[in-house]
Design a protein around this motif. Structure first.
Motif, PDB file in Angstrom:
ATOM      1  N   SER A  20      45.658 -25.314 -34.622  1.00  0.00           N
ATOM      2  CA  SER A  20      45.216 -25.395 -36.013  1.00  0.00           C
ATOM      3  C   SER A  20      43.876 -24.680 -36.182  1.00  0.00           C
ATOM      4  CB  SER A  20      45.069 -26.861 -36.433  1.00  0.00           C
ATOM      5  OG  SER A  20      44.304 -26.973 -37.617  1.00  0.00           O
ATOM      6  N   LYS A  21      43.810 -23.732 -37.117  1.00  0.00           N
ATOM      7  CA  LYS A  21      42.574 -22.978 -37.339  1.00  0.00           C
ATOM      8  C   LYS A  21      41.433 -23.894 -37.755  1.00  0.00           C
ATOM      9  CE  LYS A  21      44.803 -18.592 -38.569  1.00  0.00           C
ATOM     10  NZ  LYS A  21      44.974 -17.565 -39.633  1.00  0.00           N
ATOM     11  N   ASN A  22      41.739 -24.874 -38.613  1.00  0.00           N
ATOM     12  CA  ASN A  22      40.701 -25.805 -39.063  1.00  0.00           C
ATOM     13  C   ASN A  22      40.156 -26.631 -37.905  1.00  0.00           C
ATOM     14  OD1 ASN A  22      40.853 -24.984 -41.736  1.00  0.00           O
ATOM     15  ND2 ASN A  22      42.376 -26.535 -42.285  1.00  0.00           N
ATOM     16  N   PRO A  58      40.035 -17.432 -29.246  1.00  0.00           N
ATOM     17  CA  PRO A  58      39.838 -17.323 -30.700  1.00  0.00           C
ATOM     18  C   PRO A  58      40.895 -18.054 -31.525  1.00  0.00           C
ATOM     19  CG  PRO A  58      39.478 -15.200 -29.655  1.00  0.00           C
ATOM     20  CD  PRO A  58      40.017 -16.112 -28.590  1.00  0.00           C
ATOM     21  N   ASN A  59      42.144 -18.078 -31.037  1.00  0.00           N
ATOM     22  CA  ASN A  59      43.237 -18.657 -31.820  1.00  0.00           C
ATOM     23  C   ASN A  59      43.842 -19.915 -31.205  1.00  0.00           C
ATOM     24  OD1 ASN A  59      43.188 -16.602 -33.859  1.00  0.00           O
ATOM     25  ND2 ASN A  59      44.172 -15.226 -32.381  1.00  0.00           N
ATOM     26  N   SER A  60      43.243 -20.416 -30.151  1.00  0.00           N
ATOM     27  CA  SER A  60      43.784 -21.624 -29.528  1.00  0.00           C
ATOM     28  C   SER A  60      42.757 -22.244 -28.587  1.00  0.00           C
ATOM     29  CB  SER A  60      45.071 -21.317 -28.756  1.00  0.00           C
ATOM     30  OG  SER A  60      44.799 -20.469 -27.656  1.00  0.00           O
ATOM     31  N   ILE A  61      42.954 -23.537 -28.343  1.00  0.00           N
ATOM     32  CA  ILE A  61      42.156 -24.253 -27.346  1.00  0.00           C
ATOM     33  C   ILE A  61      43.135 -24.968 -26.422  1.00  0.00           C
ATOM     34  CG2 ILE A  61      40.513 -26.129 -26.936  1.00  0.00           C
ATOM     35  CD1 ILE A  61      39.268 -25.494 -29.647  1.00  0.00           C
ATOM     36  N   GLU A  62      42.999 -24.740 -25.130  1.00  0.00           N
ATOM     37  CA  GLU A  62      43.886 -25.387 -24.164  1.00  0.00           C
ATOM     38  C   GLU A  62      43.175 -26.578 -23.542  1.00  0.00           C
ATOM     39  OE1 GLU A  62      45.997 -24.251 -19.950  1.00  0.00           O
ATOM     40  OE2 GLU A  62      46.212 -22.820 -21.614  1.00  0.00           O
ATOM     41  N   THR A  63      43.900 -27.686 -23.422  1.00  0.00           N
ATOM     42  CA  THR A  63      43.330 -28.890 -22.819  1.00  0.00           C
ATOM     43  C   THR A  63      44.234 -29.397 -21.703  1.00  0.00           C
ATOM     44  OG1 THR A  63      44.452 -30.462 -24.290  1.00  0.00           O
ATOM     45  CG2 THR A  63      42.363 -29.530 -25.069  1.00  0.00           C
ATOM     46  N   ILE A  64      43.629 -30.137 -20.783  1.00  0.00           N
ATOM     47  CA  ILE A  64      44.358 -30.785 -19.690  1.00  0.00           C
ATOM     48  C   ILE A  64      44.433 -32.277 -19.986  1.00  0.00           C
ATOM     49  CG2 ILE A  64      44.355 -31.292 -17.212  1.00  0.00           C
ATOM     50  CD1 ILE A  64      42.664 -28.752 -16.837  1.00  0.00           C
ATOM     51  N   ILE A  65      45.609 -32.861 -19.835  1.00  0.00           N
ATOM     52  CA  ILE A  65      45.788 -34.295 -20.076  1.00  0.00           C
ATOM     53  C   ILE A  65      45.204 -35.087 -18.904  1.00  0.00           C
ATOM     54  CG2 ILE A  65      47.461 -36.156 -20.388  1.00  0.00           C
ATOM     55  CD1 ILE A  65      49.344 -34.062 -21.655  1.00  0.00           C
ATOM     56  N   LEU A  66      44.269 -35.988 -19.222  1.00  0.00           N
ATOM     57  CA  LEU A  66      43.670 -36.857 -18.207  1.00  0.00           C
ATOM     58  C   LEU A  66      44.344 -38.224 -18.181  1.00  0.00           C
ATOM     59  CD1 LEU A  66      39.894 -36.102 -18.915  1.00  0.00           C
ATOM     60  CD2 LEU A  66      41.397 -34.971 -17.252  1.00  0.00           C
ATOM     61  N   ASP A  67      44.762 -38.686 -19.364  1.00  0.00           N
ATOM     62  CA  ASP A  67      45.385 -40.004 -19.465  1.00  0.00           C
ATOM     63  C   ASP A  67      46.179 -40.058 -20.760  1.00  0.00           C
ATOM     64  OD1 ASP A  67      46.091 -42.569 -18.845  1.00  0.00           O
ATOM     65  OD2 ASP A  67      44.162 -43.472 -19.372  1.00  0.00           O
ATOM     66  N   LYS A  68      47.160 -40.942 -20.826  1.00  0.00           N
ATOM     67  CA  LYS A  68      47.922 -41.146 -22.055  1.00  0.00           C
ATOM     68  C   LYS A  68      48.323 -42.609 -22.144  1.00  0.00           C
ATOM     69  CE  LYS A  68      52.266 -39.564 -19.925  1.00  0.00           C
ATOM     70  NZ  LYS A  68      53.370 -38.576 -20.022  1.00  0.00           N
ATOM     71  N   TYR A  69      48.417 -43.116 -23.381  1.00  0.00           N
ATOM     72  CA  TYR A  69      48.727 -44.533 -23.555  1.00  0.00           C
ATOM     73  C   TYR A  69      49.265 -44.793 -24.959  1.00  0.00           C
ATOM     74  CZ  TYR A  69      43.852 -43.969 -25.074  1.00  0.00           C
ATOM     75  OH  TYR A  69      42.694 -43.497 -25.639  1.00  0.00           O
TER      76      TYR A  69
END
Length: 249
Positions: A20-22, A58-69
């Motif tokens: 999302s650009k915003n 510029p058009n994306s941010i990549e993240t690594i999942i540390l935890d989920k619940y």
């Protein structure tokens, strides 16, 4: 940690992509986050992910999942607020606060004394888009796991025909049949998880007598919020809070 909403299609293996650009602008230019910083990402109605930024483009941010619940910040009951459309800032406040309080659906409607005049479909659609954006931003701020739906604008005649609610009540400054507390207590034994409650709030100018008769003809209970006369936006917050107090706490 800041929270943002994502789509399940953006989840790939142990990574989540923000496109999302915003949201990218907010993360990079407002929050000034960088690689290694943490984010909470929510797939609405599904899971919450604690993540770490691994790459910023510029058009994306990549993240690594540390935890989920599983989410816990949600009501056990399903509240729908029907609000006669108020003047711009007042309606914005109602949507913002109803979102913070956990309302699932907000129905804007037009009654006899509604001050706001929306002549065209374009005007109505622009209002709905604005209100949906307010609900979205408020959901992020209070870390909700779902975003309230802003329904299409309807008439009071359409409103009274809505079914599939376990409790339906309208707040009225006169001719109330019960206090809201008494009505909620009377129905408490029948309220279970995911019970649906419709609360109807009128316009700045109050209800027309014919509208009150209309509610009674459809067995929608008129309730009082107390001896004081409240502004419409205050009445919405008060009624929702009363429902949560009786059925959630």
């Amino acid at each position: 940690m800041p929270q943002f909403f994502i789509s399940s299609e953006n989840i790939v293996n142990n990574n989540i992509l923000i496109t999302s650009k915003n949201d990218i602008n907010h993360i990079v230019n407002v929050l000034r986050l960088k690689k290694g910083d943490k984010l909470i990402l929510t797939d609405p109605g599904s899971l919450i992910y604690e993540t770490e930024i691994s790459e910023i483009k510029p058009n994306s941010i990549e993240t690594i999942i540390l935890d989920k619940y599983e989410p816990t910040r949600k009501l056990n009951i399903d509240i729908t607020l029907a609000q006669s459309i108020l003047k711009s800032q007042k309606q914005d406040i109602v949507i913002q606060k109803a979102t913070e309080l956990g309302v699932n659906t907000i129905i804007p409607f037009i009654s006899q004394n509604t001050v706001v005049k929306l002549e065209s479909e374009k005007d109505k659609n622009q209002k709905i888009q604005r209100w949906q954006k307010i609900a979205y931003e408020s959901s992020k701020q209070c870390q909700r796991v779902t975003i309230p739906e802003i329904s299409q604008i309807i008439s009071i005649n359409e409103l009274i025909e809505l079914n599939n609610f376990d409790v339906k009540l309208v707040c009225a400054e006169k001719d109330a049949q019960f206090s809201i507390k008494k009505l909620l207590l009377q129905n408490k034994e029948n309220i279970i998880k995911n019970s649906r409650i419709l609360v109807i709030i009128g316009p700045e100018g109050g209800w027309d007598d014919k509208e009150l008769q209309l509610f009674r003809s459809k067995n929608i209970t008129l309730v009082s919020l107390g001896n004081l006369i409240l502004r419409a936006e205050t009445a919405s917050i008060t009624a929702i809070s009363d429902i949560i107090y009786e059925y959630e706490l």
